[in-house]
Design an enzyme around this catalytic site. Structure first.
Site, mmCIF file in Angstrom:
data_model
loop_
_atom_site.group_PDB
_atom_site.id
_atom_site.type_symbol
_atom_site.label_atom_id
_atom_site.label_comp_id
_atom_site.label_asym_id
_atom_site.label_seq_id
_atom_site.Cartn_x
_atom_site.Cartn_y
_atom_site.Cartn_z
ATOM 1 N N CYS A 123 -53.573 46.761 39.084
ATOM 2 C CA CYS A 123 -53.980 48.162 38.282
ATOM 3 C C CYS A 123 -55.537 48.185 38.202
ATOM 4 O O CYS A 123 -56.161 47.435 37.776
ATOM 5 C CB CYS A 123 -53.567 48.314 36.962
ATOM 6 S SG CYS A 123 -53.848 49.754 36.120
ATOM 7 N N CYS A 127 -50.804 50.646 29.763
ATOM 8 C CA CYS A 127 -51.096 51.957 29.962
ATOM 9 C C CYS A 127 -51.910 52.663 28.697
ATOM 10 O O CYS A 127 -51.387 52.290 27.554
ATOM 11 C CB CYS A 127 -49.944 52.873 30.204
ATOM 12 S SG CYS A 127 -49.312 52.563 31.809
ATOM 13 N N CYS A 159 -55.744 58.050 24.254
ATOM 14 C CA CYS A 159 -55.865 56.926 25.026
ATOM 15 C C CYS A 159 -57.044 56.343 24.790
ATOM 16 O O CYS A 159 -58.061 56.983 24.598
ATOM 17 C CB CYS A 159 -55.910 57.520 26.762
ATOM 18 S SG CYS A 159 -56.211 56.428 27.677
ATOM 19 N N CYS A 218 -58.267 62.492 26.837
ATOM 20 C CA CYS A 218 -57.002 62.563 26.218
ATOM 21 C C CYS A 218 -57.016 61.593 24.920
ATOM 22 O O CYS A 218 -57.535 60.299 25.002
ATOM 23 C CB CYS A 218 -56.088 61.677 27.337
ATOM 24 S SG CYS A 218 -56.153 63.051 28.967
#
Length: 377
Positions: free
Chosen positions: A128, A370, A142, A139
């Site tokens: 990743c 994530c 996040c 956002c």
């Protein structure tokens, strides 16, 4: 009685990196074969050596110039300095899942910090990668988005994260014996399509046959976006069949405007249409990413609405929904959905004929999952 919901605080959207940042040193991964050769010739060095340097970097995954014994000793330092400058320094690597998930914090040439995560599964190994230091998409749930955008990364800085992972796999540093990286997901720090040119350059290096590049299959590469519609349209015409992942997180404009501020520029309908068109042209199934947040976007009526939005484009297998249990971010009011609500969400989407999976989140305890990448020293 209606409960009062505190407004979601958002930062402004930032599309362009701050002006005046110095550029990273040029590296062979920034250039195609002809460009590498031309650069050496420009510096008064033999152009044919570019292919040998590319073979060491992409083919043999060598990082010690002393091992490049086919380069003449007198020229080796100049050749390495010209095409293989040091781009990033690993500051630390954290491990989870018995060593099969490894998160590395990198320091770039100008002190900017980014993170990449290597995840080994029984049948594949995925890196990743980050494409920007920070992120300008703001956002609010996040960690990366809350830090703002520092700068875009170069093509070679993106590629180096994959090559470093490939080295670790080849050298047997990851439990399971020597292996290779099969998949790359552009889901680290940054909005990949806001750094379009460098990201496409990196994708090309990953798929170029060795020794021009890593020789990976485009099908093993996923490019994620919050929905920069003009760039999705550009990617559609690029002719590289990567998987597109659209971070949707809400099926209605009212909520998505708050969760994913880019939605104030491009509505849910425009964004989903661009994704559908990508699937139509490339024949590659699009993944819809949806972070499940308790009481925010996980209600049954939103599952129905999401199913309706996606199925309105037909059921020819163009889309698949990937539900992501929200990963905790320090000091955040956002929490993961109740498992029963998650199951009901899946049931309702499947009832509307939408293939749905719940992501197996790796690296949560090392803040490597994530939405958790904040790149703190």
């Amino acid at each position: 009685m209606s409960e009062t919901v505190e407004p979601i605080k958002t930062l402004p959207l930032v599309f362009d990196e701050p002006r005046g940042r110095k550029k990273p040193p040029r590296h062979l991964a920034d250039l195609d074969e002809a460009g590498r050769k031309a650069l050496l010739e420009e510096m008064g060095l033999p152009g044919f050596r570019a292919k040998q340097l590319s073979t060491h970097y992409f083919g043999r995954l060598v990082d010690d110039p002393a091992e490049m014994t086919d380069l003449p000793a007198g020229q080796r330092d100049d050749l390495v300095a010209a095409l293989l400058p040091d781009l990033m320094t690993p500051l630390r690597t954290l491990e989870a899942d018995k060593g099969t998930t490894r998160k590395t914090l990198w320091k770039l040439f100008d002190g900017a910090l980014v993170e990449s995560v290597l995840m080994r599964y029984p049948d594949r190994a995925t890196v990743c990668v980050s494409s920007q230091a920070g992120c300008g998409m703001a956002c609010p749930f996040c960690a990366t988005g809350m830090g703002g955008l520092q700068r875009n990364m170069s093509t070679a800085e993106i590629v180096e994260q994959v090559v470093a992972g490939a080295r670790s796999m080849a050298r047997g540093e990851v439990p399971g014996g020597p292996g290779r990286v099969s998949n790359v997901v552009f889901m680290g720090m940054g909005e990949p399509l806001a750094n379009y040119k460098a990201v496409i350059g990196a994708v090309r290096r990953l798929v170029d046959p060795s020794p021009s590049g890593l020789g990976m299959s485009a099908r093993g590469i996923t490019v994620s976006t919050v929905g920069l519609v003009p760039r999705i349209n550009q990617l559609t015409e690029e002719g590289i069949p990567v998987t597109l992942a659209l971070s949707l997180h809400a099926p209605d404009d009212e909520l998505r405007n708050e969760l994913v501020p880019i939605n104030t520029r491009f509505s849910v309908a425009e964004t989903v249409e661009a994704a559908w068109n990508y699937a139509r042209v490339t024949k590659r199934r699009v993944s819809i990413e949806y972070a499940m947040m308790r009481g925010i976007n996980d209600q049954a009526h939103r599952a129905d609405l999401l199913g309706d939005v996606l199925s309105s484009y037909g059921d020819w297998g163009w889309v698949h929904v990937n539900l992501i249990p929200l990963n905790p971010v320090e000091g955040s009011k956002w929490t993961a959905s109740d498992p029963a609500d998650e199951r009901e969400f899946v049931r309702r989407l499947e009832a509307k004929g939408i293939p749905t999976t719940v992501r197996d989140t790796r690296g949560r305890e090392i803040d490597g999952a994530c939405g958790q990448l904040a790149a703190k020293e």
